[in-house]
Design an enzyme around this catalytic site. Structure first.
Site, short mmCIF file in Angstrom:
data_model
loop_
_atom_site.label_atom_id
_atom_site.label_comp_id
_atom_site.label_asym_id
_atom_site.label_seq_id
_atom_site.Cartn_x
_atom_site.Cartn_y
_atom_site.Cartn_z
N GLN A 159 65.98 -4.39 -13.49
CA GLN A 159 65.31 -3.33 -14.24
C GLN A 159 66.20 -2.70 -15.30
O GLN A 159 65.71 -2.06 -16.22
CB GLN A 159 64.81 -2.24 -13.28
N HIS A 214 59.75 -3.93 -2.38
CA HIS A 214 59.48 -3.82 -3.82
C HIS A 214 60.75 -4.15 -4.63
O HIS A 214 60.70 -4.92 -5.59
CB HIS A 214 58.98 -2.40 -4.10
N GLU A 215 61.89 -3.59 -4.22
CA GLU A 215 63.14 -3.81 -4.97
C GLU A 215 63.63 -5.25 -4.83
O GLU A 215 64.11 -5.85 -5.80
CB GLU A 215 64.23 -2.83 -4.53
N CYS A 231 56.08 1.80 -10.29
CA CYS A 231 57.37 1.19 -10.63
C CYS A 231 57.86 1.78 -11.95
O CYS A 231 57.06 1.94 -12.88
CB CYS A 231 57.18 -0.32 -10.75
N LEU A 232 59.16 2.04 -12.02
CA LEU A 232 59.73 2.60 -13.26
C LEU A 232 59.57 1.60 -14.42
O LEU A 232 59.62 2.00 -15.58
CB LEU A 232 61.21 2.92 -13.06
N HIS A 266 61.85 -7.49 -7.12
CA HIS A 266 62.39 -7.45 -8.49
C HIS A 266 63.46 -8.51 -8.70
O HIS A 266 63.52 -9.16 -9.74
CB HIS A 266 63.02 -6.08 -8.79
N GLY A 316 64.14 3.94 -5.85
CA GLY A 316 64.80 2.65 -5.76
C GLY A 316 64.91 2.04 -7.15
O GLY A 316 64.13 2.37 -8.05
#
Ligand code: NI
Length: 172
Positions: free
Chosen positions: A55, A139-140, A97-98, A143, A50
């Protein structure tokens, strides 16, 4: 905008763009389609399941994710202006997380969610999800509100991560 799309990079903590609330999308145009396609590429090459627009430094309410994150075949989906309309029961999930390098932590999430938004063409789109996909969506969407998974853990654990990050940056 096209240059920004081609040179897309993933911003990492503590970049302020990750702490900023993204704005609703009002226009579904070619630039947005290009942004979606590039975000999907960047997500898979990371690799991740995702990715939220914050991000990649774009403050728009847009997420991309893989609908079958455990399966072998790719099934990328873009969701515009997503909202959690229903959340039931709780589940603990080990998250990464990235944008939060070299760290995982257990986060309490809703076990089942229903998310509502628009698909990439602007049509209403609902999705019901649980387990990995359900956690990924929560989670997304976090963000887009400037929230990272490390904002859900204890301040002690978060302090440990900040310490670790400082050490890593010194060693670079
Ligand atoms: Ni993330």
């Amino acid at each position: 905008m096209i240059d920004a799309i081609n040179e897309m990079k993933i911003y990492t903590y503590p970049d302020p763009v990750l702490k900023t609330k993204a704005e609703p999308i009002t226009e579904i145009d070619e630039d947005l389609q290009a942004l979606i396609d590039r975000m999907i590429e960047v997500m898979y090459s990371a690799p991740g399941v995702g990715l939220a627009a914050n991000q990649v430094g774009v403050l728009k309410r847009l997420i991309v994710f893989d609908r079958n994150p455990k399966e072998g075949e790719r099934d990328p989906v873009a969701l515009i202006n997503p909202e959690i309309v229903l959340g039931e029961d709780e589940i603990k999930w080990d998250e990464a997380c990235l944008s939060v390098i070299d760290f995982t932590a257990e986060v309490v999430r809703k076990a089942q969610v229903k998310v509502r938004g628009l698909d990439r063409h602007g049509n209403p789109f609902d999705i019901e999800a649980e387990d990995l996909l359900g956690v990924c969506l929560q989670h997304e969407i976090d963000h887009l509100d400037g929230i990272l998974f490390i904002d859900h853990i204890s301040s002690l654990k978060r302090a440990l991560y900040k310490k670790k990050l400082k050490k890593m940056q010194k060693e670079k």
